[in-house]
Enzyme design. Structure first.
Site, PDB file in Angstrom:
ATOM      1  N   HIS A  55       0.908  -1.205  -0.044  1.00 47.95           N
ATOM      2  CA  HIS A  55      -0.086   0.073   0.002  1.00 47.95           C
ATOM      3  C   HIS A  55       0.928   1.126   0.031  1.00 47.95           C
ATOM      4  O   HIS A  55       0.666   2.077   0.862  1.00 47.95           O
ATOM      5  CB  HIS A  55      -0.740   0.023   1.217  1.00 47.95           C
ATOM      6  CG  HIS A  55      -2.259  -0.650   0.989  1.00 47.95           C
ATOM      7  ND1 HIS A  55      -3.392  -0.008   1.221  1.00 47.95           N
ATOM      8  CD2 HIS A  55      -2.637  -1.696   0.659  1.00 47.95           C
ATOM      9  CE1 HIS A  55      -4.429  -0.825   0.924  1.00 47.95           C
ATOM     10  NE2 HIS A  55      -3.916  -1.934   0.331  1.00 47.95           N
ATOM     11  N   ASP A  58       2.361   3.214   2.963  1.00 52.63           N
ATOM     12  CA  ASP A  58       2.259   2.326   4.238  1.00 52.63           C
ATOM     13  C   ASP A  58       3.562   1.590   4.278  1.00 52.63           C
ATOM     14  O   ASP A  58       4.025   0.937   5.366  1.00 52.63           O
ATOM     15  CB  ASP A  58       1.108   1.274   4.132  1.00 52.63           C
ATOM     16  CG  ASP A  58      -0.309   1.948   4.384  1.00 52.63           C
ATOM     17  OD1 ASP A  58      -0.225   3.210   4.712  1.00 52.63           O
ATOM     18  OD2 ASP A  58      -1.222   1.410   3.903  1.00 52.63           O
ATOM     19  N   MET A  89      -0.666  -7.932  -4.649  1.00 54.97           N
ATOM     20  CA  MET A  89      -1.387  -6.765  -5.086  1.00 54.97           C
ATOM     21  C   MET A  89      -0.738  -5.691  -4.879  1.00 54.97           C
ATOM     22  O   MET A  89      -0.152  -5.356  -3.506  1.00 54.97           O
ATOM     23  CB  MET A  89      -2.655  -6.946  -4.720  1.00 54.97           C
ATOM     24  CG  MET A  89      -3.556  -5.697  -5.040  1.00 54.97           C
ATOM     25  SD  MET A  89      -3.547  -4.402  -3.914  1.00 54.97           S
ATOM     26  CE  MET A  89      -5.070  -4.876  -2.838  1.00 54.97           C
ATOM     27  N   GLU A 182     -11.352   0.124  -8.298  1.00 56.01           N
ATOM     28  CA  GLU A 182     -12.288  -0.412  -6.976  1.00 56.01           C
ATOM     29  C   GLU A 182     -13.268   0.887  -6.747  1.00 56.01           C
ATOM     30  O   GLU A 182     -12.810   2.214  -6.675  1.00 56.01           O
ATOM     31  CB  GLU A 182     -11.349  -0.386  -5.755  1.00 56.01           C
ATOM     32  CG  GLU A 182     -12.276  -0.398  -4.350  1.00 56.01           C
ATOM     33  CD  GLU A 182     -11.103  -0.667  -3.284  1.00 56.01           C
ATOM     34  OE1 GLU A 182     -10.242  -1.070  -3.402  1.00 56.01           O
ATOM     35  OE2 GLU A 182     -11.713  -0.563  -2.121  1.00 56.01           O
ATOM     36  N   LYS A 184     -16.415   3.115  -4.813  1.00 50.75           N
ATOM     37  CA  LYS A 184     -16.926   3.471  -3.510  1.00 50.75           C
ATOM     38  C   LYS A 184     -18.001   4.665  -3.926  1.00 50.75           C
ATOM     39  O   LYS A 184     -17.635   5.688  -4.658  1.00 50.75           O
ATOM     40  CB  LYS A 184     -15.897   3.864  -2.727  1.00 50.75           C
ATOM     41  CG  LYS A 184     -16.489   4.003  -1.195  1.00 50.75           C
ATOM     42  CD  LYS A 184     -15.155   4.191  -0.342  1.00 50.75           C
ATOM     43  CE  LYS A 184     -15.569   4.343   1.213  1.00 50.75           C
ATOM     44  NZ  LYS A 184     -14.610   4.754   1.976  1.00 50.75           N
ATOM     45  N   GLU A 218     -15.578  -4.014  -3.299  1.00 53.60           N
ATOM     46  CA  GLU A 218     -15.367  -4.134  -1.935  1.00 53.60           C
ATOM     47  C   GLU A 218     -16.729  -4.455  -1.368  1.00 53.60           C
ATOM     48  O   GLU A 218     -17.835  -3.670  -1.442  1.00 53.60           O
ATOM     49  CB  GLU A 218     -14.602  -3.072  -1.203  1.00 53.60           C
ATOM     50  CG  GLU A 218     -14.639  -3.269   0.272  1.00 53.60           C
ATOM     51  CD  GLU A 218     -13.816  -2.209   0.967  1.00 53.60           C
ATOM     52  OE1 GLU A 218     -12.764  -1.836   0.594  1.00 53.60           O
ATOM     53  OE2 GLU A 218     -14.298  -1.554   1.813  1.00 53.60           O
ATOM     54  N   HIS A 221     -18.240  -1.393   0.429  1.00 57.52           N
ATOM     55  CA  HIS A 221     -18.580  -0.107  -0.537  1.00 57.52           C
ATOM     56  C   HIS A 221     -19.744  -0.445  -1.285  1.00 57.52           C
ATOM     57  O   HIS A 221     -20.499   0.549  -1.207  1.00 57.52           O
ATOM     58  CB  HIS A 221     -17.526   0.177  -1.642  1.00 57.52           C
ATOM     59  CG  HIS A 221     -15.810   0.443  -0.871  1.00 57.52           C
ATOM     60  ND1 HIS A 221     -15.057   0.536  -1.677  1.00 57.52           N
ATOM     61  CD2 HIS A 221     -15.655   0.578   0.337  1.00 57.52           C
ATOM     62  CE1 HIS A 221     -13.910   0.865  -0.815  1.00 57.52           C
ATOM     63  NE2 HIS A 221     -14.459   0.695   0.412  1.00 57.52           N
ATOM     64  N   ASP A 246     -12.344  -7.409  -2.432  1.00 57.19           N
ATOM     65  CA  ASP A 246     -11.849  -7.041  -1.185  1.00 57.19           C
ATOM     66  C   ASP A 246     -13.014  -7.187  -0.152  1.00 57.19           C
ATOM     67  O   ASP A 246     -14.232  -6.664  -0.248  1.00 57.19           O
ATOM     68  CB  ASP A 246     -11.823  -5.104  -0.991  1.00 57.19           C
ATOM     69  CG  ASP A 246     -10.516  -4.676  -1.462  1.00 57.19           C
ATOM     70  OD1 ASP A 246     -10.382  -3.489  -1.304  1.00 57.19           O
ATOM     71  OD2 ASP A 246      -9.756  -5.318  -1.805  1.00 57.19           O
ATOM     72  N   ASP A 256     -17.966   3.926   6.056  1.00 59.15           N
ATOM     73  CA  ASP A 256     -17.212   2.705   5.727  1.00 59.15           C
ATOM     74  C   ASP A 256     -16.854   2.093   7.065  1.00 59.15           C
ATOM     75  O   ASP A 256     -15.521   2.468   7.640  1.00 59.15           O
ATOM     76  CB  ASP A 256     -16.101   3.247   4.855  1.00 59.15           C
ATOM     77  CG  ASP A 256     -15.340   2.009   4.232  1.00 59.15           C
ATOM     78  OD1 ASP A 256     -14.405   2.075   3.371  1.00 59.15           O
ATOM     79  OD2 ASP A 256     -16.007   1.002   4.391  1.00 59.15           O
ATOM     80  N   ASP A 258     -15.371  -1.042   7.257  1.00 62.14           N
ATOM     81  CA  ASP A 258     -14.403  -2.015   7.108  1.00 62.14           C
ATOM     82  C   ASP A 258     -14.303  -3.093   8.187  1.00 62.14           C
ATOM     83  O   ASP A 258     -13.227  -3.479   8.741  1.00 62.14           O
ATOM     84  CB  ASP A 258     -13.034  -1.323   6.862  1.00 62.14           C
ATOM     85  CG  ASP A 258     -12.868  -0.528   5.776  1.00 62.14           C
ATOM     86  OD1 ASP A 258     -12.333   0.714   5.882  1.00 62.14           O
ATOM     87  OD2 ASP A 258     -13.588  -1.000   4.605  1.00 62.14           O
ATOM     88  N   ASP A 288      -9.915  -6.568   3.147  1.00 59.67           N
ATOM     89  CA  ASP A 288      -9.517  -5.092   3.276  1.00 59.67           C
ATOM     90  C   ASP A 288     -10.268  -4.244   4.566  1.00 59.67           C
ATOM     91  O   ASP A 288     -11.330  -3.660   4.325  1.00 59.67           O
ATOM     92  CB  ASP A 288      -9.889  -4.135   1.819  1.00 59.67           C
ATOM     93  CG  ASP A 288      -9.355  -2.955   1.783  1.00 59.67           C
ATOM     94  OD1 ASP A 288      -9.813  -2.130   1.025  1.00 59.67           O
ATOM     95  OD2 ASP A 288      -8.248  -2.579   2.328  1.00 59.67           O
TER      96      ASP A 288
END
Ligand code: DIG
Ligand code: MN
Ligand code: MN
Length: 387
Positions: A55, A58, A89, A182, A184, A218, A221, A246, A256, A258, A288
């Protein structure tokens, strides 16, 4: 399968940000200390994950020097090699830094768009070097608070220009890499462009190299948009565009969340796992998601283990559903087809004439009970473990 222990062939992956999430939210600061990408790799190896996903910042802080970047990558690769954790990924963070406050590819400022292109080129190269086969684009800031700010069609064109540019780059580099978009519907922007997986599938058809581009749907989402996630997955699969997924969980009508996979909407995630397993999806199962803000790192490990265990439990429930004689008898009856109307699968003048001459027992057909109450009750009883 009774221990529900994850195995490499399950292809369970976690983004660096997931188990590395430090629990910050809009109303409170971090509750967990930052742990290094190397520590994240070892944590994922400990809980039995297959892979970790790169990521962008990150792993490599946005202001890292070239020497720091080289050392970070060297250490990360060493951890991957030492643990056997894969890196399937990669993705770019085009949403955290203030420069992206009005989007990246769709920003009105050409400097911002160019900087975003530069950032993506770098993360594609690093991602491929680390072993990525899928590159995700999530346009977290590609949207508006006021539509007075930009023409929505221009924004879509800018997004298309970007994906076309990176498709050409991947071709020029001969990278073995597929792009996954992706969707959202909102958050962090008030409205995001290309808000659902369906919208993304329509967008992909307008690209210069649509064959290189798929989707990364996802759960949270599509749920934020109040949609049936498995139906979105089925459409993506039907189109040959389910390049990545995801997994997490989410109540409808919320920010969201998650959540840990299966933490909120078990029945929906049962049908999702059943679909993925029934069709033989072989891609990554990327969680995710992140642990509750209440958790320490032992709780984070519980979160990661729970994601994988619940997937495997639901996989076993799907096998049980598919083997249940009463359920399968009902499905055989519901889907009975003696082939009388197979001639309608393709048009012909003869077929149309034959159809026009056909009498239908409209009232009788309309009165037929379909036993869906029994079928759904049996499904619930499989899920509740009483069959
Ligand atoms: C959030 O749903 C986004 C970011 O974490 C990242 O861009 C992508 C990775 O799957 N999902
Ligand atoms: Mn999310
Ligand atoms: Mn995601």
């Amino acid at each position: 399968m009774t221990d529900y222990a994850p195995r490499p062939e399950d292809r369970f992956t976690f983004g660096l940000w997931t188990v590395g999430n430090i629990g910050r939210d809009p109303f409170g600061g971090p509750v967990r200390d930052v742990i290094s990408p190397v520590d994240i790799v070892y944590l994922l190896a400990e809980v039995g994950a297959y892979g970790v996903n790169y990521h962008d910042n990150d792993l490599i802080p946005i202001d890292a020097t070239p020497d720091e970047e080289r050392q970070i990558i060297k250490d990360f690769k060493a951890a991957l090699n030492a643990t056997g954790i894969k890196m399937p990924m990669a993705t770019t963070n085009l949403f955290t830094d203030p420069i992206f406050k009005d989007g990246a590819f769709t920003s009105n400022d050409p400097h911002v768009r160019a900087y975003a292109y530069q950032k993506v080129l770098r993360t594609i190269d690093i991602g491929v070097d680390l072993g990525a086969k899928v590159f995700v684009f999530w346009g977290g800031r590609e949207g508006t608070e006021t539509d007075a700010s930009k023409n929505a069609a221009d924004a879509i064109k800018r997004y298309r220009d970007a994906i076309n540019f990176f498709s050409e780059y991947v071709i020029s580099q001969k990278y073995d890499l597929r792009l996954a978009l992706e969707a959202k519907p909102n958050e962090p922007r008030s409205d995001l462009y290309l808000p659902t997986t369906g919208a993304m599938l329509g967008f992909i058809a307008t690209l210069d190299h649509p064959e290189m581009v798929g989707v990364n749907p996802e759960v949270a989402h599509e749920h934020m948009a109040g949609l049936n996630f498995m139906h979105a997955i089925a459409q993506a699969w039907d189109a040959g565009k389910l390049f990545h997924i995801d997994l997490n969980d989410q109540l409808f009508g919320r920010y969201d969340q998650d959540f840990r996979f299966g933490a909120a909407m078990i029945k929906q995630n049962f049908f999702l796992v059943k679909f993925l397993e029934d069709v033989g999806y072989t891609g990554s199962r990327h969680f995710d998601a992140h642990a509750y803000r209440t958790e320490d790192y032992n709780g984070v490990k519980d979160f990661a283990r729970g994601c994988m265990r619940t997937y495997l439990i639901l996989k076993e429930k799907a096998q049980q559903f598919n083997a249940d004689p009463e359920i399968q008898a009902l499905l055989a009856d519901i889907n009975a087809d003696d082939g009388t109307f197979d001639y309608l699968k393709t048009f012909s003048a003869e077929g149309a004439a034959k159809l026009r001459a056909t009498d239908f027992d409209r009232v009788g057909i309309g009165k037929k009970g379909l036993s869906y109450e029994r079928l759904d009750q049996l499904t619930i009883e499989v899920l509740l473990g009483v069959r």
